[in-house]
Design a protein around this motif. Structure first.
Motif, PDB file in Angstrom:
ATOM      1  N   ALA A  55      -3.286   8.155   2.405  1.00 25.92           N
ATOM      2  CA  ALA A  55      -3.409   7.226   3.532  1.00 25.92           C
ATOM      3  C   ALA A  55      -2.117   6.474   3.835  1.00 25.92           C
ATOM      4  O   ALA A  55      -2.010   5.821   4.878  1.00 25.92           O
ATOM      5  N   THR A  56      -1.130   6.559   2.953  1.00 27.93           N
ATOM      6  CA  THR A  56       0.056   5.700   3.109  1.00 27.93           C
ATOM      7  C   THR A  56       1.387   6.435   3.063  1.00 27.93           C
ATOM      8  O   THR A  56       2.420   5.818   3.333  1.00 27.93           O
ATOM      9  N   TRP A  57       1.411   7.733   2.725  1.00 27.27           N
ATOM     10  CA  TRP A  57       2.704   8.389   2.521  1.00 27.27           C
ATOM     11  C   TRP A  57       3.544   8.405   3.796  1.00 27.27           C
ATOM     12  O   TRP A  57       4.773   8.259   3.749  1.00 27.27           O
ATOM     13  N   GLU A  58       2.892   8.563   4.962  1.00 28.39           N
ATOM     14  CA  GLU A  58       3.658   8.587   6.215  1.00 28.39           C
ATOM     15  C   GLU A  58       4.316   7.241   6.494  1.00 28.39           C
ATOM     16  O   GLU A  58       5.488   7.164   6.888  1.00 28.39           O
ATOM     17  N   TYR A 354       1.257  -5.861   8.354  1.00 24.58           N
ATOM     18  CA  TYR A 354       0.425  -4.698   8.628  1.00 24.58           C
ATOM     19  C   TYR A 354       0.361  -3.785   7.401  1.00 24.58           C
ATOM     20  O   TYR A 354      -0.711  -3.261   7.062  1.00 24.58           O
ATOM     21  N   THR A 355       1.496  -3.606   6.735  1.00 24.88           N
ATOM     22  CA  THR A 355       1.507  -2.778   5.527  1.00 24.88           C
ATOM     23  C   THR A 355       0.586  -3.367   4.471  1.00 24.88           C
ATOM     24  O   THR A 355      -0.181  -2.640   3.824  1.00 24.88           O
ATOM     25  N   ARG A 356       0.656  -4.678   4.301  1.00 21.22           N
ATOM     26  CA  ARG A 356      -0.228  -5.338   3.335  1.00 21.22           C
ATOM     27  C   ARG A 356      -1.686  -5.140   3.725  1.00 21.22           C
ATOM     28  O   ARG A 356      -2.545  -4.887   2.856  1.00 21.22           O
ATOM     29  N   PHE A 357      -2.000  -5.221   4.998  1.00 20.85           N
ATOM     30  CA  PHE A 357      -3.375  -5.032   5.464  1.00 20.85           C
ATOM     31  C   PHE A 357      -3.866  -3.614   5.167  1.00 20.85           C
ATOM     32  O   PHE A 357      -4.986  -3.418   4.687  1.00 20.85           O
ATOM     33  N   VAL A 358      -3.003  -2.617   5.414  1.00 23.29           N
ATOM     34  CA  VAL A 358      -3.396  -1.227   5.176  1.00 23.29           C
ATOM     35  C   VAL A 358      -3.717  -0.991   3.709  1.00 23.29           C
ATOM     36  O   VAL A 358      -4.746  -0.398   3.360  1.00 23.29           O
ATOM     37  N   TYR A 359      -2.846  -1.469   2.831  1.00 24.44           N
ATOM     38  CA  TYR A 359      -3.092  -1.261   1.400  1.00 24.44           C
ATOM     39  C   TYR A 359      -4.348  -1.990   0.940  1.00 24.44           C
ATOM     40  O   TYR A 359      -5.077  -1.504   0.059  1.00 24.44           O
ATOM     41  N   LYS A 360      -4.617  -3.159   1.523  1.00 25.36           N
ATOM     42  CA  LYS A 360      -5.825  -3.887   1.155  1.00 25.36           C
ATOM     43  C   LYS A 360      -7.071  -3.123   1.561  1.00 25.36           C
ATOM     44  O   LYS A 360      -8.070  -3.075   0.821  1.00 25.36           O
ATOM     45  N   VAL A 361      -7.040  -2.485   2.736  1.00 25.22           N
ATOM     46  CA  VAL A 361      -8.206  -1.766   3.245  1.00 25.22           C
ATOM     47  C   VAL A 361      -8.489  -0.505   2.432  1.00 25.22           C
ATOM     48  O   VAL A 361      -9.644  -0.206   2.104  1.00 25.22           O
ATOM     49  N   ILE A 362      -7.435   0.237   2.096  1.00 27.76           N
ATOM     50  CA  ILE A 362      -7.654   1.546   1.449  1.00 27.76           C
ATOM     51  C   ILE A 362      -7.681   1.445  -0.072  1.00 27.76           C
ATOM     52  O   ILE A 362      -7.942   2.443  -0.738  1.00 27.76           O
ATOM     53  N   TRP A 363      -7.441   0.242  -0.626  1.00 31.03           N
ATOM     54  CA  TRP A 363      -7.249   0.165  -2.068  1.00 31.03           C
ATOM     55  C   TRP A 363      -8.536   0.455  -2.833  1.00 31.03           C
ATOM     56  O   TRP A 363      -9.638   0.228  -2.363  1.00 31.03           O
ATOM     57  N   GLY A 364      -8.368   0.965  -4.028  1.00 30.59           N
ATOM     58  CA  GLY A 364      -9.471   1.315  -4.900  1.00 30.59           C
ATOM     59  C   GLY A 364      -9.209   2.649  -5.557  1.00 30.59           C
ATOM     60  O   GLY A 364      -8.305   3.395  -5.155  1.00 30.59           O
TER      61      GLY A 364
END
Length: 379
Positions: A55-58, A354-364
């Motif tokens: 979800a984050t490599w790009e 925004y980067t922090r938000f993305v990692y928070k959403v997909i984390w786990g």
């Protein structure tokens, strides 16, 4: 608001931060790809590994584009020298990165073992070659590149591709690979469970001593085996950029003497070794987040060591020291730096939030059940 000299230093700091962000984020992406064929023993395990960064490599890879764009805008002479003189090496880095989007997007399109295994090895190449090549580049930045400027400030590269592959540069390439693989193993351990989690711990346990040994060898080589040029005379810090308006001697104080002259700089290599050693100790146990963050501290410390050691040089010329580029004489105009500064002040915090938000959403943790229950949208 800022005079020319001050804004040049600010941009040196900004670009350093972007470089560290790239090393930290794309670093674990590279590492996970390098470990993919070895920690993943079957298709479902490899899909789990891929989706820890899927979800984050790009977004992480955009830091490299931002770094290149910042160098182009702020230090055009550095950009021109690197991308013209090292054209073949830069293309090799670019071509190796091509494996990554193709591998991520096409790997799971067809349920054929040969097809998927081929793309797994493509992802391995896309995660292994760039850190080696970028490590070799860092080694050559420390040693100096063979180039010179004529009176019209045109750059002429005097070396060859094979000339970049000196023993020290190759050691830096190996260290770069070990660093990203170690960082990736800690990230994979943090985001996985079960068998993959335990294999990641074994990878951390094995890679830690190899990384610390390679890093120690490279550090001792730099501090006690290499000299750095010294500027004996240059134009005022607020003068227009002209690299030929300074006098440079090829053999000035060594790296050790340079750091001794500014004792606070020793915090950088200390952070590098302490961070990576602590990451190894914690990573061998059940620690997840703490081990990864200590690894991040170590990477930042290594990057700062290189930056502090080179300062104020950006590119050292090994054949014509007077043509070396510094942040005082290789930057864009004062107006360009100020405009770029305010644009960065506005938009960089938005990017970080925004980067922090993305990692928070997909984390786990990513598990086999996660992949099987969402097999159509995940890689």
């Amino acid at each position: 608001m800022f005079d020319y000299e001050t804004i040049r230093v600010i941009w040196w700091l900004f670009i350093g931060v972007v470089g560290i962000a790239f090393a930290l984020t794309e670093g674990f992406d590279f590492g996970v790809s390098t470990l993919l064929p070895f920690i993943g023993r079957n298709d479902i395990e490899r899909r789990v590994i891929i989706n820890t960064v899927g979800a984050t490599w790009e977004g992480n890879q955009v830091w490299l584009i931002l770094l290149g764009g910042a160098v182009f805008a702020i230090w055009p002479a550095v950009y021109a020298t690197l991308f013209s003189g090292l054209y073949a090496a830069m293309l090799l880095v670019l071509f190796s990165l091509f494996f990554r989007p193709a591998g991520f997007d096409y790997r799971s399109k067809i349920e054929d073992p040969t097809w998927r295994n081929t793309w797994d090895w493509c992802l391995f190449l896309g995660g292994t070659l760039p850190p080696v090549l970028l490590g070799v580049l860092v080694g050559n930045l420390i040693l100096g590149l063979p180039f010179h400027l004529d009176q019209d400030l045109r750059t002429f590269y005097d070396g060859t591709f094979l000339g970049l592959l000196s023993p020290f540069a190759l050691l830096c390439g190996v260290t770069g690979l070990l660093l990203t693989t170690f960082h990736g193993a800690l990230f994979l351990k943090w985001r996985s469970e079960g068998t993959i989690h335990h294999r990641s711990i074994l990878a951390v346990e094995l890679l830690g001593p190899l990384l610390l040994t390679a890093l120690l060898a490279a550090t001792l080589w730099v501090f006690f085996g290499l000299e750095r040029p010294e500027i004996t005379q240059m134009a005022a810090g607020d003068a227009p950029s002209n690299p030929l308006r300074k006098t440079v001697v090829a053999a000035g104080t060594g790296w050790f003497q340079h750091f001794m002259a500014y004792p606070w700089m020793w915090l950088a290599p200390a952070a590098g070794f302490v961070g990576l050693f602590a990451a190894w100790l914690l990573g061998k146990g059940e620690s997840r987040g703490a081990a990864f963050w200590f690894s991040s501290l170590g990477i930042a410390g290594i990057a700062l060591t290189v930056g502090f050691g080179l300062f104020p040089f950006l590119l050292i010329s090994s054949t014509a020291p007077g043509s070396s580029l510094t942040l005082w004489d290789a930057s864009s105009s004062h107006t360009t730096l100020l405009w770029a500064f305010w644009i960065t002040v506005v938009f960089l915090p938005i990017v970080l939030l925004y980067t922090r938000f993305v990692y928070k959403v997909i984390w786990g943790s990513v598990t086999e059940e996660t992949v099987l229950n969402d097999s159509h949208t995940l890689y």
